[in-house]
Design a protein around this motif. Structure first.
Motif, PDB file in Angstrom:
ATOM      1  N   THR A 199       8.351   8.315  42.832  1.00 20.90           N
ATOM      2  CA  THR A 199       9.543   7.575  43.240  1.00 20.90           C
ATOM      3  C   THR A 199      10.546   8.529  43.865  1.00 20.90           C
ATOM      4  OG1 THR A 199       9.178   6.082  41.385  1.00 20.90           O
ATOM      5  CG2 THR A 199      11.326   5.986  42.465  1.00 20.90           C
ATOM      6  N   GLY A 200      11.020   8.180  45.069  1.00 23.04           N
ATOM      7  CA  GLY A 200      12.040   8.950  45.759  1.00 23.04           C
ATOM      8  C   GLY A 200      13.264   8.084  45.986  1.00 23.04           C
ATOM      9  N   ALA A 201      14.213   8.606  46.756  1.00 23.07           N
ATOM     10  CA  ALA A 201      15.454   7.880  47.000  1.00 23.07           C
ATOM     11  C   ALA A 201      15.216   6.578  47.765  1.00 23.07           C
ATOM     12  CB  ALA A 201      16.429   8.760  47.780  1.00 23.07           C
ATOM     13  N   ASP A 202      14.314   6.590  48.733  1.00 24.03           N
ATOM     14  CA  ASP A 202      14.087   5.390  49.530  1.00 24.03           C
ATOM     15  C   ASP A 202      12.605   5.073  49.742  1.00 24.03           C
ATOM     16  OD1 ASP A 202      13.525   7.540  51.106  1.00 24.03           O
ATOM     17  OD2 ASP A 202      14.657   6.862  52.852  1.00 24.03           O
ATOM     18  N   SER A 217      -6.643   3.704  45.137  1.00 23.35           N
ATOM     19  CA  SER A 217      -5.887   2.992  46.162  1.00 23.35           C
ATOM     20  C   SER A 217      -4.458   3.528  46.171  1.00 23.35           C
ATOM     21  CB  SER A 217      -5.891   1.486  45.903  1.00 23.35           C
ATOM     22  OG  SER A 217      -5.260   1.205  44.671  1.00 23.35           O
ATOM     23  N   VAL A 218      -3.877   3.584  47.359  1.00 16.83           N
ATOM     24  CA  VAL A 218      -2.515   4.090  47.540  1.00 16.83           C
ATOM     25  C   VAL A 218      -1.688   2.964  48.127  1.00 16.83           C
ATOM     26  CG1 VAL A 218      -1.073   5.814  48.657  1.00 16.83           C
ATOM     27  CG2 VAL A 218      -3.395   6.404  47.954  1.00 16.83           C
ATOM     28  N   ARG A 219      -0.549   2.676  47.491  1.00 13.89           N
ATOM     29  CA  ARG A 219       0.369   1.657  48.001  1.00 13.89           C
ATOM     30  C   ARG A 219       1.708   2.336  48.277  1.00 13.89           C
ATOM     31  NH1 ARG A 219       0.965  -2.454  43.910  1.00 13.89           N
ATOM     32  NH2 ARG A 219       2.874  -1.440  43.323  1.00 13.89           N
ATOM     33  N   GLU A 220       2.115   2.329  49.545  1.00 16.33           N
ATOM     34  CA  GLU A 220       3.374   2.956  49.969  1.00 16.33           C
ATOM     35  C   GLU A 220       4.409   1.866  50.191  1.00 16.33           C
ATOM     36  OE1 GLU A 220       3.700   6.202  50.181  1.00 16.33           O
ATOM     37  OE2 GLU A 220       1.637   6.891  50.270  1.00 16.33           O
ATOM     38  N   THR A 221       5.608   2.062  49.613  1.00 17.71           N
ATOM     39  CA  THR A 221       6.667   1.075  49.742  1.00 17.71           C
ATOM     40  C   THR A 221       7.965   1.803  50.129  1.00 17.71           C
ATOM     41  OG1 THR A 221       5.667  -0.218  47.981  1.00 17.71           O
ATOM     42  CG2 THR A 221       7.920  -0.792  48.616  1.00 17.71           C
ATOM     43  N   SER A 222       8.565   1.400  51.228  1.00 16.18           N
ATOM     44  CA  SER A 222       9.875   1.940  51.623  1.00 16.18           C
ATOM     45  C   SER A 222      10.930   0.886  51.391  1.00 16.18           C
ATOM     46  CB  SER A 222       9.866   2.328  53.106  1.00 16.18           C
ATOM     47  OG  SER A 222       8.966   3.385  53.316  1.00 16.18           O
ATOM     48  N   PHE A 223      12.078   1.300  50.926  1.00 13.03           N
ATOM     49  CA  PHE A 223      13.165   0.359  50.683  1.00 13.03           C
ATOM     50  C   PHE A 223      14.475   0.946  51.085  1.00 13.03           C
ATOM     51  CE2 PHE A 223      11.422   2.133  46.774  1.00 13.03           C
ATOM     52  CZ  PHE A 223      12.459   2.896  46.304  1.00 13.03           C
TER      53      PHE A 223
END
Length: 187
Positions: free
Chosen positions: A162-165, A181-187
């Motif tokens: 977990t990072g800042a965004d 499996s890799v799941r990338e989520t940007s917020f």
């Protein structure tokens, strides 16, 4: 042989020699710097010792020996009795510590698919796939990321960076087959 064809032949042979030398050099450099996938090494043997928090509690103090009570002086293990004027409740709560047997470690030693490193934007995870489970070898977060792991069952491991965004979730499982499996989520 006339002069112009002779110069042309010399020029063509020099050009062919230089092109051959350049192509040979480029092929050598490209061949020696070819990207090779990282090779997983076996992890060192780990000696299983129980963590400090699972240590067995100290035994309760044993009753005093007859010689200590005969002398009348309180011993080190003797507790003073409460004063008679202190009201006592009818039912005193008992504080028995709940001890649960520690969960046995996941068995990743026998068989399986071996060590694999899974990259993500948040970091890299190295896992060992065994016959009966998935074991975490290392979880290295990238700069600005924090790592959290969870393993609800022996056959599935989840690592979250977990990072800042941004968040990267890597799930490694052996059910029905070994995969990650890799799941990338940007917020």
């Amino acid at each position: 042989m006339p002069r112009i064809p002779r110069y042309l032949l010399i020029w063509l042979s020099c050009t062919a020699a230089s092109v051959t030398a350049v192509l040979g050099t480029v092929q050598f450099v490209v061949g020696s710097t070819r990207h090779t996938p990282p090779v997983a090494r076996s992890a060192p043997a780990v000696v299983e010792t129980p963590p400090a928090w699972t240590a067995v509690p100290a035994p309760s103090p044993s009753p005093q020996s007859p010689s200590a009570t005969a002398s009348g002086s309180p011993g080190a293990t003797e507790r003073p009795s409460p004063p008679a004027s202190t009201p006592t409740s009818a039912k005193a709560p008992t504080a028995t510590p709940r001890t649960t047997a520690p969960k046995p470690p996941v068995d990743c030693t026998g068989g399986g698919y071996g060590l694999h490193t899974v990259p993500s934007e948040g970091g890299k995870v190295t896992v060992r796939y065994g016959n009966r489970g998935v074991c975490l070898i290392s979880a290295v977060p990238g700069r600005g990321y924090k790592a959290a792991t969870s393993q609800t069952a022996d056959d599935t491991l989840t690592v979250t960076f977990t990072g800042a965004d941004h968040r990267s979730v890597i799930t490694a499982t052996i059910t029905p087959s070994a995969k990650a499996s890799v799941r990338e989520t940007s917020f």
